[in-house]
Design an enzyme around this catalytic site. Structure first.
Site, PDB file in Angstrom:
ATOM      1  N   ARG A  52      51.666  58.687  39.200  1.00 58.49           N
ATOM      2  CA  ARG A  52      50.350  58.071  39.315  1.00 58.49           C
ATOM      3  C   ARG A  52      49.852  58.158  40.747  1.00 58.49           C
ATOM      4  NH1 ARG A  52      51.246  52.183  36.500  1.00 58.49           N
ATOM      5  NH2 ARG A  52      51.730  52.974  34.445  1.00 58.49           N
ATOM      6  N   GLY A  53      48.544  58.053  40.882  1.00 54.99           N
ATOM      7  CA  GLY A  53      47.962  58.064  42.216  1.00 54.99           C
ATOM      8  C   GLY A  53      47.530  59.479  42.564  1.00 54.99           C
ATOM      9  N   ALA A  54      46.326  59.585  43.115  1.00 57.67           N
ATOM     10  CA  ALA A  54      45.716  60.896  43.322  1.00 57.67           C
ATOM     11  C   ALA A  54      46.582  61.867  44.142  1.00 57.67           C
ATOM     12  CB  ALA A  54      44.339  60.688  43.959  1.00 57.67           C
ATOM     13  N   ARG A  89      44.339  65.390  33.892  1.00 55.37           N
ATOM     14  CA  ARG A  89      43.559  64.177  34.176  1.00 55.37           C
ATOM     15  C   ARG A  89      42.297  64.590  34.946  1.00 55.37           C
ATOM     16  NH1 ARG A  89      46.668  59.012  36.174  1.00 55.37           N
ATOM     17  NH2 ARG A  89      44.789  58.063  35.314  1.00 55.37           N
ATOM     18  N   GLN A 200      48.532  48.572  37.660  1.00 61.20           N
ATOM     19  CA  GLN A 200      49.060  49.234  38.863  1.00 61.20           C
ATOM     20  C   GLN A 200      49.268  48.240  40.005  1.00 61.20           C
ATOM     21  OE1 GLN A 200      46.628  50.429  36.958  1.00 61.20           O
ATOM     22  NE2 GLN A 200      46.758  52.630  36.740  1.00 61.20           N
ATOM     23  N   ASP A 240      40.154  58.035  44.303  1.00 61.67           N
ATOM     24  CA  ASP A 240      40.553  59.180  43.482  1.00 61.67           C
ATOM     25  C   ASP A 240      39.616  60.361  43.689  1.00 61.67           C
ATOM     26  OD1 ASP A 240      42.857  58.219  41.521  1.00 61.67           O
ATOM     27  OD2 ASP A 240      41.530  56.560  41.989  1.00 61.67           O
ATOM     28  N   ASN A 250      37.378  55.034  42.264  1.00 62.26           N
ATOM     29  CA  ASN A 250      38.738  54.491  42.381  1.00 62.26           C
ATOM     30  C   ASN A 250      39.007  53.705  41.094  1.00 62.26           C
ATOM     31  OD1 ASN A 250      41.187  54.126  43.937  1.00 62.26           O
ATOM     32  ND2 ASN A 250      40.612  51.985  44.122  1.00 62.26           N
ATOM     33  N   LYS A 251      40.200  53.166  41.001  1.00 63.18           N
ATOM     34  CA  LYS A 251      40.602  52.459  39.781  1.00 63.18           C
ATOM     35  C   LYS A 251      39.550  51.436  39.371  1.00 63.18           C
ATOM     36  CE  LYS A 251      43.542  53.178  37.896  1.00 63.18           C
ATOM     37  NZ  LYS A 251      43.466  54.179  36.784  1.00 63.18           N
TER      38      LYS A 251
END
Ligand code: MRU
Length: 358
Positions: A52-54, A89, A200, A240, A250-251
């Protein structure tokens, strides 16, 4: 200045003809690694959020190309791997950035030279991100130091989602300045929001606890009252995809924090590397937002009495849901963007990155 930070557990490392990742679907309850040996393994790990995470997604995809070529390094296999990984993604542009680097390095060379070059390029992406995190930490530290001087006390940072070491190949993006401040003995406290539906924020709380950084976990909906009570000095989140005008995906939930921060006069910063900036995307309208479907909203994962990691149903099957995984914070709500080259206003990204850089 290079950071002394070493990831407590590598989020990603090469292991012979494969890679080993930390499986983030089980955190914070279980620490387990997985070995990925095929293109399909890697695509599944990105799609299924084992990584996870860009920045971490981008680097994982780069290694995925190297793994794919082991079977056949000719042109059709290379383009197939690039396409499969690009489709995993949609929002984090680091994925396209890393695959673009792999394509630029590998497409022009002979098939016989591709495997070695692919491992080398993936390794450069991994090492580059670690260095980038350290530089973001150094620049962001200056903001925290300035607040510490003014307040003469603990600096209260709010973040959202996970933008710490778990999301990158180094110490993180948004959390890098926090770790840098903590390492310098500056008292910091972090407000951590759960980040439903995939929580997260629990990974952030876990990281901070392991690192001994004081923090408080709150429900997402509590962020507004915490700011209204004057208990936040600065908000720092990751990103992101940052569009050319500074609009930032972003999230999901980041946007609400930015609105509350503006209302309460709290500075709102994005911490993001060059690999997250999409100069080809003029503004918010061009950012694809991932929709992750019903199940994540209708369920939650946690630790059962018997110590097993289980999924519980919160809403009955068939409940109508919407699940945008990201939102976009308009540039006007962003005080500044912390990058590896320094901090700038959202509209001044080109000042820091004037030429198309790798
Ligand atoms: O768990 P993901 O991959 O859906 O979420 C991505 C993130 O970790 C974030 O949005 C984060 O804030 C930016 S990436 C450092």
């Amino acid at each position: 200045m290079r950071s002394m930070f070493t990831q407590p557990i590598p989020t990603l490392r090469r292991d012979g003809d494969g890679i080993v990742i930390l499986d983030q679907t089980l955190l914070p309850h279980r620490v387990e690694t997985r070995r990925l040996e095929t293109l399909e393994d890697v695509a599944h790990a990105i799609r299924g959020m084992q990584v996870r995470g860009a920045p971490l997604i981008g680097a994982t995809a780069a290694y995925g190309v190297a793994i794919a070529l082991l079977q056949d390094s000719r042109h059709p296999r290379l383009t197939h791997a690039l396409e499969v990984l690009a489709a995993t993604r949609p929002t984090a542009v680091n994925l396209n950035w890393a695959l673009g680097r792999m394509a630029a390095r590998l497409l022009p060379i002979a098939a016989s030279a591709r495997i070695e070059a692919a491992w080398d390029e993936a390794e450069q992406i991994r090492a580059g991100d670690a260095a980038t995190c350290a530089d973001i930490g150094r620049h962001g530290l200056a903001l925290i130091e300035e607040i510490a001087r003014r307040r003469n006390g603990r600096v209260r940072v709010m973040t959202h989602c996970n933008a710490g070491w778990l999301a990158t190949l180094g110490e993180g993006t948004a959390l890098a300045p926090v770790y840098a401040a903590h390492a310098r003995g500056i008292p910091v406290h972090v407000w951590v929001s759960e980040t439903r539906p995939r929580n997260q924020g629990l990974l952030t709380a876990w990281e901070l606890r392991e690192a001994g950084v004081p923090h408080t976990l709150i429900a997402d909906n509590a962020a507004g009252i915490v700011m209204a009570r004057g208990e936040v000095d600065i908000v720092i989140t990751g990103a992101d995809r940052v569009a050319a005008n500074g609009d930032t995906a972003n999230k999901v939930g980041t946007y609400l924090k930015a609105l509350a921060a503006r209302e309460h006069g709290v500075p709102f910063y994005i911490a993001a590397p060059r690999s997250t900036i999409d100069f080809g995307c003029p503004d918010a309208a061009g950012i694809p937002i991932e929709d992750r479907g019903d199940e994540e909203v209708c369920t939650a994962q946690g630790l059962a009495e018997d110590d097993g990691v289980r999924t519980l149903r919160l809403a009955p099957k068939g409940t109508s849901t919407a699940n945008p995984a990201f939102d976009v914070t308009p540039a006007r709500c962003i005080t500044g963007i912390i990058t590896e080259r320094g901090i700038c206003g959202p509209a001044r990204l080109r000042d820091l990155f004037p030429t198309p850089a790798r």
